[in-house]
Design a protein around this motif. Structure first.
Motif, mmCIF file in Angstrom:
data_model
loop_
_atom_site.group_PDB
_atom_site.id
_atom_site.type_symbol
_atom_site.label_atom_id
_atom_site.label_comp_id
_atom_site.label_asym_id
_atom_site.label_seq_id
_atom_site.Cartn_x
_atom_site.Cartn_y
_atom_site.Cartn_z
ATOM 1 N N GLY A 119 5.921 -22.168 -55.195
ATOM 2 C CA GLY A 119 6.569 -22.362 -56.494
ATOM 3 C C GLY A 119 8.057 -22.636 -56.359
ATOM 4 N N ILE A 120 8.734 -21.886 -55.496
ATOM 5 C CA ILE A 120 10.167 -22.084 -55.259
ATOM 6 C C ILE A 120 10.405 -23.470 -54.676
ATOM 7 C CG2 ILE A 120 12.121 -21.344 -53.829
ATOM 8 C CD1 ILE A 120 10.994 -18.460 -54.133
ATOM 9 N N MET A 121 9.601 -23.827 -53.689
ATOM 10 C CA MET A 121 9.766 -25.130 -53.053
ATOM 11 C C MET A 121 9.524 -26.262 -54.047
ATOM 12 S SD MET A 121 8.082 -26.517 -49.605
ATOM 13 C CE MET A 121 8.407 -28.164 -49.047
ATOM 14 N N ALA A 122 8.524 -26.121 -54.899
ATOM 15 C CA ALA A 122 8.216 -27.157 -55.888
ATOM 16 C C ALA A 122 9.387 -27.356 -56.842
ATOM 17 C CB ALA A 122 6.954 -26.790 -56.659
ATOM 18 N N ARG A 123 9.969 -26.279 -57.323
ATOM 19 C CA ARG A 123 11.111 -26.394 -58.258
ATOM 20 C C ARG A 123 12.318 -27.022 -57.574
ATOM 21 N NH1 ARG A 123 8.779 -21.655 -59.831
ATOM 22 N NH2 ARG A 123 10.184 -20.341 -58.618
ATOM 23 N N ARG A 124 12.606 -26.597 -56.342
ATOM 24 C CA ARG A 124 13.732 -27.180 -55.594
ATOM 25 C C ARG A 124 13.503 -28.668 -55.352
ATOM 26 N NH1 ARG A 124 15.546 -23.453 -50.549
ATOM 27 N NH2 ARG A 124 16.448 -21.771 -51.755
ATOM 28 N N ALA A 125 12.292 -28.997 -54.925
ATOM 29 C CA ALA A 125 11.979 -30.394 -54.614
ATOM 30 C C ALA A 125 12.113 -31.275 -55.851
ATOM 31 C CB ALA A 125 10.569 -30.500 -54.027
ATOM 32 N N GLU A 126 11.643 -30.793 -56.995
ATOM 33 C CA GLU A 126 11.734 -31.598 -58.211
ATOM 34 C C GLU A 126 13.187 -31.807 -58.632
ATOM 35 O OE1 GLU A 126 9.964 -32.030 -62.709
ATOM 36 O OE2 GLU A 126 9.217 -30.425 -61.430
ATOM 37 N N LYS A 127 14.013 -30.775 -58.550
ATOM 38 C CA LYS A 127 15.429 -30.923 -58.901
ATOM 39 C C LYS A 127 16.111 -31.922 -57.966
ATOM 40 C CE LYS A 127 17.881 -27.226 -60.106
ATOM 41 N NZ LYS A 127 18.389 -25.825 -60.083
ATOM 42 N N GLN A 128 15.823 -31.809 -56.674
ATOM 43 C CA GLN A 128 16.450 -32.711 -55.709
ATOM 44 C C GLN A 128 15.959 -34.139 -55.896
ATOM 45 O OE1 GLN A 128 19.034 -31.601 -53.700
ATOM 46 N NE2 GLN A 128 19.269 -33.806 -53.829
ATOM 47 N N PHE A 129 14.693 -34.293 -56.189
ATOM 48 C CA PHE A 129 14.072 -35.589 -56.465
ATOM 49 C C PHE A 129 14.845 -36.286 -57.586
ATOM 50 C CE2 PHE A 129 10.328 -37.859 -58.422
ATOM 51 C CZ PHE A 129 9.904 -38.560 -57.317
ATOM 52 N N ARG A 130 15.094 -35.564 -58.675
ATOM 53 C CA ARG A 130 15.835 -36.129 -59.822
ATOM 54 C C ARG A 130 17.275 -36.468 -59.449
ATOM 55 N NH1 ARG A 130 12.820 -36.215 -64.060
ATOM 56 N NH2 ARG A 130 11.048 -34.807 -64.246
ATOM 57 N N ARG A 131 17.942 -35.561 -58.735
ATOM 58 C CA ARG A 131 19.335 -35.826 -58.330
ATOM 59 C C ARG A 131 19.428 -37.056 -57.431
ATOM 60 N NH1 ARG A 131 20.510 -29.828 -58.046
ATOM 61 N NH2 ARG A 131 19.600 -29.939 -55.989
ATOM 62 N N ASP A 132 18.481 -37.184 -56.502
ATOM 63 C CA ASP A 132 18.509 -38.331 -55.590
ATOM 64 C C ASP A 132 18.378 -39.652 -56.348
ATOM 65 O OD1 ASP A 132 18.830 -36.708 -53.383
ATOM 66 O OD2 ASP A 132 16.742 -36.869 -52.715
#
Length: 142
Positions: A119-132
């Motif tokens: 769950g933590i990894m999914a939230r981090r990945a989605e935020k980074q995905f959007r920022r990128d």
């Protein structure tokens, strides 16, 4: 894990596709990427492999990605071949006014991680995905 976004970029689909698929540009707009190259050199095409090195979750990861779909200037898709978290990313481009509508869908399987870590990894990945992809837009529009 599933992340999806649609972003409008004030550049033609041809310009966006060319920048997006040039692996030499990855270090400019994707956080954590240190290097990326097409295995054996050459231009990207379906079946080509990209060798990528990135810093993720405190570790240096080397991943081989395969270009699974490559249809300039409208479709570019990748799948990880040897990642601890198997994933795919699909980029769909279409004309929108004077620019491009870019739709990106990323999917991954964090099933090997404990529930809370996934769950933590999914939230981090989605935020980074959007920022990128917001960074990609800024670069292309500057």
């Amino acid at each position: 894990m599933h992340a999806e976004l649609t972003i409008e970029i004030a550049r033609t689909p041809e310009d966006v596709f060319a920048y997006l698929t040039d692996v030499a540009n990855l270090t400019e707009w994707q956080s954590g990427v240190h290097s990326a190259e097409i295995e054996g050199g050459g231009e990207p095409r379906a079946g080509s492999r990209i060798l990528e090195s990135r810093h993720l979750l405190g570790r240096e990861l080397r991943t081989t990605l395969e270009i699974s779909e490559h249809e300039p200037p409208r479709l570019f898709a990748l799948r990880a071949l040897d990642s601890p978290v198997p994933f795919t990313v699909r980029h769909e481009l279409e004309p929108s006014g004077d620019g491009t509508r870019l739709r990106v869908v990323g999917e991954g399987d964090a099933g090997l991680l404990p529930g809370f870590a996934a769950g933590i990894m999914a939230r981090r990945a989605e935020k980074q995905f959007r920022r990128d992809f917001e960074r990609l837009k800024r670069i292309l529009e500057s």
